[in-house]
Design a protein around this motif. Structure first.
Motif, PDB file in Angstrom:
ATOM      1  N   ASP A  50       0.871  -1.175   0.000  1.00 55.95           N
ATOM      2  CA  ASP A  50       0.000   0.000   0.000  1.00 55.95           C
ATOM      3  C   ASP A  50       0.905   1.220   0.000  1.00 55.95           C
ATOM      4  O   ASP A  50       1.873   1.273   0.771  1.00 55.95           O
ATOM      5  N   HIS A  52       0.668   5.308   0.613  1.00 54.74           N
ATOM      6  CA  HIS A  52      -0.152   6.434   1.041  1.00 54.74           C
ATOM      7  C   HIS A  52       0.297   7.656   0.243  1.00 54.74           C
ATOM      8  O   HIS A  52       1.398   8.172   0.434  1.00 54.74           O
ATOM      9  N   THR A  53      -0.538   8.099  -0.665  1.00 53.91           N
ATOM     10  CA  THR A  53      -0.149   9.166  -1.581  1.00 53.91           C
ATOM     11  C   THR A  53      -0.253  10.524  -0.882  1.00 53.91           C
ATOM     12  O   THR A  53      -0.989  10.673   0.104  1.00 53.91           O
ATOM     13  N   LEU A  57      -4.803   9.432  -0.475  1.00 54.05           N
ATOM     14  CA  LEU A  57      -5.392   8.189  -0.964  1.00 54.05           C
ATOM     15  C   LEU A  57      -4.396   7.049  -0.787  1.00 54.05           C
ATOM     16  O   LEU A  57      -3.186   7.254  -0.890  1.00 54.05           O
ATOM     17  N   VAL A  58      -4.902   5.853  -0.538  1.00 49.90           N
ATOM     18  CA  VAL A  58      -4.050   4.676  -0.377  1.00 49.90           C
ATOM     19  C   VAL A  58      -4.237   3.800  -1.614  1.00 49.90           C
ATOM     20  O   VAL A  58      -5.359   3.436  -1.961  1.00 49.90           O
ATOM     21  N   ARG A  59      -3.134   3.489  -2.259  1.00 51.31           N
ATOM     22  CA  ARG A  59      -3.197   2.696  -3.479  1.00 51.31           C
ATOM     23  C   ARG A  59      -2.218   1.526  -3.397  1.00 51.31           C
ATOM     24  O   ARG A  59      -1.195   1.617  -2.734  1.00 51.31           O
ATOM     25  N   GLY A  86      -5.152   8.868  -7.100  1.00 49.41           N
ATOM     26  CA  GLY A  86      -3.979   8.277  -6.454  1.00 49.41           C
ATOM     27  C   GLY A  86      -2.748   8.352  -7.341  1.00 49.41           C
ATOM     28  O   GLY A  86      -1.680   8.848  -6.930  1.00 49.41           O
ATOM     29  N   SER A  87      -2.885   7.913  -8.591  1.00 51.58           N
ATOM     30  CA  SER A  87      -1.725   7.935  -9.492  1.00 51.58           C
ATOM     31  C   SER A  87      -1.374   9.376  -9.865  1.00 51.58           C
ATOM     32  O   SER A  87      -0.196   9.718 -10.007  1.00 51.58           O
ATOM     33  N   SER A  89      -1.578  11.931  -7.974  1.00 53.68           N
ATOM     34  CA  SER A  89      -0.833  12.497  -6.851  1.00 53.68           C
ATOM     35  C   SER A  89       0.619  12.028  -6.878  1.00 53.68           C
ATOM     36  O   SER A  89       1.542  12.817  -6.655  1.00 53.68           O
ATOM     37  N   SER A 275      -8.908  -0.017   1.949  1.00 50.28           N
ATOM     38  CA  SER A 275      -8.338   0.735   0.826  1.00 50.28           C
ATOM     39  C   SER A 275      -9.217   0.590  -0.398  1.00 50.28           C
ATOM     40  O   SER A 275      -9.942   1.490  -0.767  1.00 50.28           O
TER      41      SER A 275
END
Ligand code: FES
Length: 327
Positions: A50, A52-53, A57-59, A86-87, A89, A275
Motif C-alpha cells: 500500500d 499512502h499518496t 489516498l491509499v493505493r 492516487g496515481s 498524486s 483501501s
C-alpha cells in the motif's frame, strides 16, 4: 492467519523517494528507501505494498524490483487519467526526496511451488509483478516465457530491456485493440506439461479473457493479480441481510442487504482499515471466530476460503445468520 492479516499487524513505514524515472508513456518508476535507514521487509515475487499518496489516498502497487532486496523497493505507476487521484498524486506531487508511507508487502500472487514452465501474461502496467517473477524464475534457473501486450511499444514499460536481456523468451504484442492471442497462449499450458502454470496481470478484459480460455482442468494453474474488481460482480451477486457479533463486547450488529459489514462496523465506532473496498487488496481482513463466510473477495485461495478463518469485510458476507468476528 493469512499474509494479509500478518501485514496489518506491522507498522506503516516511512520511505523516501530516492530516484524517479519515466519508463514509458504515462509510467513513472519510483525507487524507495527506508527513511530511518533500517532494512525494509523482504518480499517475494508477486507482492505489493500500500502506498499512502500525498493526496491522502491509499493505493496498491506491485513491487517490481529484485525479490528479497531489503535496501530499496521499486514500483512503477501508470498515470490513470480517469482514476480517482492516487496515481495523479504520485505523478504530480512527488519528487526525489519526498516522504511516503507504505505498508509491509503482501502477496496474493505468488509463484507456485513448482519446477515446471511458467507462462507470464502481462497487459500494460500489469508487467510490474511479472518483472519480479522473471527475476525469481531466472535466478532459480526455471523456464519461462513472457507475452506482453500494450497499446504501443512506447506504452510498454521495461519491454525494450526485457527483449535485450531475454530475446528468446519475450514476445510483445502492440496495438489499440486487444492484441494478445489469448486462446493460443492459454492452450500452451497443455502443450508444455502438467507442471506448467500461467500468471496474468493486466486490464480486467485481458484477465477475464484468459480465465474464459482456461479449461476447468487447468484453472487451478492459472493465477491472476486483480487491482480492481470485475465490474459485473456486484450486480451478479444478490445480498441477504445477516448479523455480525463483535467478540470483545458481544454487540450484535445487523447488516442490511445493501450494506457491507465494513460500513456497519465503522458506523458503530469500530475502526477497520480499508483501501480498495472491492475485495482486491486485503487491507480490511478480519478473523472469523464462528459462522460461515460467503467469500466475495478476489484474494483468498480456495484453501483459505474453506478454512473459514478470515474474511474481507468490505465485500464478503455470511452464509448463515451470524458471523462472530475477532474484534
Ligand atoms: Fe481492500 Fe477490503 S478494503 S479487500
Amino acid at each position: 492467519m493469512s499474509q494479509a492479516t500478518q501485514a496489518l499487524s506491522g507498522e506503516l513505514r516511512l520511505v523516501r523517494v530516492v530516484a524517479m524515472q519515466a519508463v514509458a508513456t504515462d509510467v513513472m518508476h519510483f525507487e524507495l528507501c527506508a527513511a530511518d535507514g533500517r532494512p525494509l521487509p523482504p518480499f517475494a515475487a508477486g507482492a505489493h505494498i500500500d502506498v499512502h499518496t500525498p493526496a491522502g489516498l491509499v493505493r496498491q502497487y506491485s513491487l517490481c524490483g529484485v525479490p528479497g532486496a531489503t535496501e530499496r523497493y521499486a514500483i512503477a505507476v501508470k498515470y490513470e487519467r480517469a482514476g480517482r487521484g492516487g496515481s495523479a498524486s504520485l505523478h504530480g506531487d512527488v519528487e526525489v526526496g519526498s516522504a511516503l508511507g507504505i505498508s509491509a508487502p503482501r502477496n496474493h500472487f505468488p509463484l507456485a511451488d513448482s519446477t515446471g514452465h511458467s507462462i507470464l501474461v502481462a497487459g500494460g502496467i500489469g508487467i510490474t509483478p511479472i518483472l519480479a517473477m522473471i527475476e525469481t524464475l531466472q535466478g532459480a534457473g526455471r523456464s519461462w516465457e513472457l507475452h506482453y501486450g500494450a497499446r504501443s511499444a512506447g506504452h510498454a514499460a521495461f519491454h525494450a530491456d526485457l527483449v535485450a536481456r531475454f530475446p528468446e523468451r519475450v514476445q510483445g504484442y502492440f496495438g489499440e485493440t486487444p492484441v494478445l492471442p489469448v486462446q493460443n497462449i492459454v492452450d500452451r499450458i497443455d502443450v508444455l506439461g502438467d507442471d506448467t502454470h500461467l500468471y496474468c496481470c493486466g486490464p480486467g478484459g485481458l484477465m477475464r479473457a484468459v480465465a474464459a480460455a482456461a479449461r476447468p482442468e487447468v484453472a487451478a494453474r492459472v493465477h491472476f493479480e486483480w487491482f480492481a474488481a470485475p465490474a459485473h460482480d456486484a450486480a451478479e451477486q444478490a445480498s441477504q441481510p445477516f448479523e455480525v457479533e463483535v467478540a470483545s463486547t458481544g454487540a450484535v450488529l445487523p447488516v442490511a442487504a445493501g450494506e457491507s459489514a465494513l460500513a456497519v462496523l465503522r458506523a458503530h465506532g469500530i475502526d477497520i482499515p480499508s483501501s480498495c473496498e472491492e475485495g482486491v487488496c486485503g487491507t480490511c481482513e478480519v478473523r472469523v471466530l464462528a459462522g460461515h463466510v460467503e467469500h466475495r473477495d478476489l484474494l483468498l485461495s480456495e484453501a483459505e476460503r474453506q478454512s473459514n478463518q478470515c474474511m474481507m469485510v468490505c465485500v464478503s458476507r455470511a452464509r448463515n445468520e451470524r458471523l462472530v468476528l475477532d474484534l
